[in-house]
Design an enzyme around this catalytic site. Structure first.
Site: not given
Ligand SMILES: NC(=O)CC[C@H](N)C(=O)O
Length: 277
Positions: A104, A240, A242
């Site tokens: 990002c 994302h 994660e």
């Protein structure tokens, strides 16, 4: 190298805000990862026990967030600081085949830095940006899950554990994520990216078909959500991974059985790569 020898630096400055979950994703897989302030790499004001060197690590991650408040353009200030302090080392780090990931805001930083699209293997950090992550077509911050089709044929070291054409779900959360190539050169850039196997993820709808807004949350050219450099060891993406390392982080977790979150294989893939390094 053995898994215990792998060390990951998640770089932060003021305004980055996804470093903790990025560190957690690596740690969950038994790898030593730490959030490192950029100044720990070069400031004279840092004591010996806090000072770090890029060569202490085998992977460097630029996390998500709003580094330096997204002023100028998202990622512009962080990348300018890297350029003035770390450019030479980072270039060597990439040439040697170590891993660099930008999630990002991290993708925005790598683009501003000239490390992506990264067409030139001998000059992995270009002198000036060659593409941009422009303001979303909606002119708004778009925050929700996105469907991504994995289109890489094996070059990207961060996605080797995804099947080609597999559709996964990662959330997006950004206002400046529209992949934009120089005006008039869009087709040329796309062709080069495809020929080099640098396209990694594209936005699709729930059935896996290319579609416009809201499936493509920002209006990215050719629905591109993530790309890697020509060597495959620098990877940037707007969504994302994660944020979806556990099954229960998916919005459909109660209905759809998963052994792990869809994003975990990004971290597993690069660890497997580094274990063979
Ligand atoms: N989640 C993030 O990394 C935010 C990205 C970026 N600062 C934007 O809004 O475009």
């Amino acid at each position: 190298m053995d898994r215990e020898e792998i060390r990951v630096a998640v770089l932060r400055i003021e305004g980055t805000n996804c470093e903790d979950e990025t560190v957690s994703a690596f740690r969950a897989l038994g790898v030593e990862a730490e959030a490192v302030h950029l100044k720990q790499f070069y400031s004279d004001m840092i004591g010996d026990d806090e000072a770090r060197n890029i060569w202490d690590y085998s992977a460097v991650v630029f996390p998500g967030g709003f580094s330096a408040g997204d002023y100028v353009r998202a990622g512009a200030i962080f990348s300018a600081r890297i350029k003035s302090k770390l450019r030479h080392d980072l270039e060597l780090f990439i040439k040697e085949g170590y891993a660099v990931l930008g999630i990002c805001n991290g993708f925005q930083i790598l683009v501003e830095l000239g490390a992506l699209p990264g067409f030139d293997e001998d000059r992995p950090v270009a002198d000036k940006p060659e593409m941009a992550l422009a303001i979303n077509d909606s002119s708004r911050f778009e925050c929700r899950q996105s469907y991504l089709k994995h289109e890489n044929s094996g070059k990207c070291i961060f996605t080797k554990l995804y099947r080609k054409n597999e559709v996964v779900v990662f959330p997006v959360a950004h206002a400046e994520g529209k992949v934009t190539f120089p005006v008039g050169k869009e087709e040329e850039y796309l062709q080069q990216l495809e020929e080099n196997d640098q396209v990694v993820f594209r936005y699709v709808d729930g059935q896996g078909n290319y579609a416009g807004y809201p499936w493509n949350p920002n209006g990215s050219y050719s629905n591109i959500a993530g790309i890697c450099n020509v060597k495959g060891n620098v990877f940037g993406l707007m969504p994302h991974p994660e944020r979806v390392i556990h099954p229960w982080q998916h919005s459909d977790w109660a209905r759809k059985r998963r052994d792990e979150g869809d994003g975990l294989r990004v971290f597993k893939s690069v660890i497997e790569y580094l274990e063979r390094f």
